[in-house]
Design a protein around this motif. Structure first.
Motif, short mmCIF file in Angstrom:
data_model
loop_
_atom_site.label_atom_id
_atom_site.label_comp_id
_atom_site.label_asym_id
_atom_site.label_seq_id
_atom_site.Cartn_x
_atom_site.Cartn_y
_atom_site.Cartn_z
N LYS A 1 0.71 -1.30 0.10
CA LYS A 1 -0.18 -0.02 -0.01
C LYS A 1 0.84 1.33 -0.12
O LYS A 1 0.26 2.47 -0.55
N ASN A 2 2.08 0.97 0.53
CA ASN A 2 2.97 2.26 0.63
C ASN A 2 4.40 1.92 0.41
O ASN A 2 5.33 1.65 1.17
N PRO A 3 4.70 1.71 -0.84
CA PRO A 3 6.13 1.07 -1.16
C PRO A 3 7.24 2.02 -0.87
O PRO A 3 8.50 1.49 -0.80
N ASP A 4 7.10 3.45 -0.37
CA ASP A 4 8.00 4.24 0.07
C ASP A 4 8.35 4.07 1.35
O ASP A 4 9.21 4.92 2.04
N ALA A 5 7.52 3.58 2.09
CA ALA A 5 7.62 3.34 3.68
C ALA A 5 8.89 2.83 4.05
O ALA A 5 8.95 1.60 4.08
N TRP A 6 10.16 3.52 4.51
CA TRP A 6 11.19 2.87 4.64
C TRP A 6 11.28 2.12 5.92
O TRP A 6 11.66 0.84 6.18
N GLN A 7 10.25 2.39 7.12
CA GLN A 7 10.48 1.50 8.20
C GLN A 7 9.51 0.04 7.71
O GLN A 7 10.03 -0.89 8.31
N ALA A 8 8.78 0.00 7.04
CA ALA A 8 7.76 -1.07 6.51
C ALA A 8 8.99 -1.81 5.88
O ALA A 8 8.74 -3.29 5.93
N GLN A 9 9.60 -1.19 5.04
CA GLN A 9 10.49 -2.02 4.00
C GLN A 9 11.56 -2.82 5.01
O GLN A 9 11.79 -3.98 5.11
N GLY A 10 12.14 -2.01 5.88
CA GLY A 10 13.13 -2.77 7.04
C GLY A 10 12.55 -3.92 7.95
O GLY A 10 13.12 -4.90 8.01
N ARG A 11 11.24 -3.57 8.32
CA ARG A 11 10.54 -4.65 9.13
C ARG A 11 10.10 -5.89 8.30
O ARG A 11 10.15 -6.91 8.54
N LEU A 12 9.80 -5.64 6.85
CA LEU A 12 9.56 -6.77 6.18
C LEU A 12 10.62 -7.71 5.81
O LEU A 12 10.63 -8.79 5.78
N GLY A 13 11.78 -6.87 5.50
CA GLY A 13 13.34 -7.72 5.60
C GLY A 13 13.45 -8.28 6.51
O GLY A 13 13.91 -9.53 6.52
N ALA A 14 13.22 -7.78 7.91
CA ALA A 14 13.55 -8.68 9.11
C ALA A 14 12.57 -9.63 9.16
O ALA A 14 13.01 -10.97 9.86
N ALA A 15 11.54 -9.38 8.75
CA ALA A 15 10.28 -10.84 8.70
C ALA A 15 10.62 -11.72 7.82
O ALA A 15 10.54 -12.82 8.15
#
Length: 112
Positions: free
Chosen positions: A79-93
């Protein structure tokens, strides 16, 4: 995971405002119920049932996005590809799931 720690934004306070809206709706429904005739009460009860059922189905459908860290952050990134925090947390998941190359590219994108 506490959503308040993830980001301190005003969106998290919408639930406090919802209390007043829900109370107003319940008061209006009670007033309509008391003023309605016996046949009108069926209409009030039917409307309330449809509203509560509809909101329940929406809640049930949305709850699937909170099944795990992976599904939550995947939905957020979609929904928000530019969300850096979500990108990092997805990478951790993804790293926690022990997948291959994709977590590194996602985490790298979060820090760019």
């Amino acid at each position: 995971m506490s959503y308040m720690r993830a980001a301190w934004v005003a969106d998290h306070f919408q639930y406090l405002a919802d209390i007043g809206i829900i109370a107003l709706g319940c008061a209006a429904g009670t007033l309509l119920w008391r003023r309605a005739s016996s046949s009108g009460r069926w209409l009030v009860a039917g409307t309330a049932t449809v509203l509560i059922g509809g909101y329940s189905m929406c809640t049930f459908a949305r709850a699937a996005d909170y099944e795990s860290e992976y599904t939550l952050w995947t939905d957020t990134v979609l929904k928000n590809p530019d969300a850096w925090q979500a990108q990092g947390r997805l990478g951790a998941a993804l790293l926690a799931r022990e997948t291959s190359v994709r977590p590194r590219s996602i985490s790298r994108k979060a820090y760019d």
